[in-house]
Design a protein around this motif. Structure first.
Motif, mmCIF file in Angstrom:
data_model
loop_
_atom_site.group_PDB
_atom_site.id
_atom_site.type_symbol
_atom_site.label_atom_id
_atom_site.label_comp_id
_atom_site.label_asym_id
_atom_site.label_seq_id
_atom_site.Cartn_x
_atom_site.Cartn_y
_atom_site.Cartn_z
ATOM 1 N N UNK A 1 0.826 -1.207 0.000
ATOM 2 C CA UNK A 1 0.000 0.000 0.000
ATOM 3 C C UNK A 1 0.858 1.252 0.000
ATOM 4 N N UNK A 2 1.893 1.236 0.815
ATOM 5 C CA UNK A 2 2.795 2.383 0.872
ATOM 6 C C UNK A 2 3.585 2.526 -0.436
ATOM 7 N N UNK A 3 4.025 1.402 -0.992
ATOM 8 C CA UNK A 3 4.731 1.426 -2.280
ATOM 9 C C UNK A 3 3.834 2.009 -3.369
ATOM 10 N N UNK A 4 2.565 1.616 -3.379
ATOM 11 C CA UNK A 4 1.614 2.141 -4.370
ATOM 12 C C UNK A 4 1.513 3.658 -4.254
ATOM 13 N N UNK A 5 1.471 4.131 -3.027
ATOM 14 C CA UNK A 5 1.416 5.580 -2.785
ATOM 15 C C UNK A 5 2.695 6.267 -3.270
#
Length: 199
Positions: free
Chosen positions: A136-140
């Motif tokens: 999720x953080x990588x996607x952001x």
């Protein structure tokens, strides 16, 4: 906020080349799948009590191949867009994302051995929760570098959410103990697919 850690990041040439970026996760995922003995894995999967909405085992191979391909393409897009940018912040985000990507790939690849080979559903649950959060953080992060890269990770993130539900559901329904779940189907249950289905 994470940082770029070269020692925990895949070499840059794997991000620079589209074929290498796409093939790396596909090949690594395939290798892990075969190393955990697909026939035994399928037997274990069918012997477990499952939560509602569980897919048939034949869905996982094609689904993961597509998701690994999208993941690899996202890595290629984000790295090349970021590293060719004149904006220092974009370059930093691309590099940070590369470290996050490497870590999430490692977490992804150890889930299957944890769950099916070692039969440790609690460890597999911790792994997939961490993996989902990291992704999720990588996607952001990568979405700020390149929107297409961010969108490419959305199906993967959604699948991880579903896989987390399945992992927790299977763990809970099997009392967090998978060690004795490979049971042969008796004659009365020969027409069922899953151990918890009624004939």
């Amino acid at each position: 906020m994470t940082t770029y850690i070269p020692s925990l990041t895949l070499p840059s040439f794997l991000f620079e080349n589209a074929a290498a970026s796409i093939l790396l996760p596909v090949a690594a995922g395939t290798a892990i799948g075969f190393s955990t003995r697909p026939k035994e894995t399928q037997k274990t999967y069918l012997a477990l009590r499952q939560p509602p909405l569980r897919p048939p085992p034949q869905v996982f191979g094609p689904a993961w191949t597509a998701l690994y391909g999208l993941m690899g393409y996202a890595a290629y897009r984000a790295w090349n867009t970021g590293m060719s940018s004149f904006d220092a912040k974009t370059v930093v985000l691309a590099k940070q994302g590369a470290t996050l990507y490497t870590l999430q790939l490692a977490l992804n690849l150890i889930w299957m051995p944890l769950f099916f080979r070692l039969k440790r559903p609690i460890a597999a649950t911790v792994d997939i929760v961490a993996l989902t959060g990291l992704t999720g953080y990588l996607t952001y992060v990568w979405g700020q570098v390149d929107e297409v890269a961010g969108y490419c990770l959305v199906p993967y993130l959604a699948w991880l959410g579903f896989a987390t539900y399945l992992t927790v559901g299977v763990g809970y329904l099997n009392d967090w103990d998978l060690s004795s779940k490979e049971v042969p189907k008796d004659a009365k249950r020969s027409d069922t697919k899953y151990v918890d289905e009624k004939p």
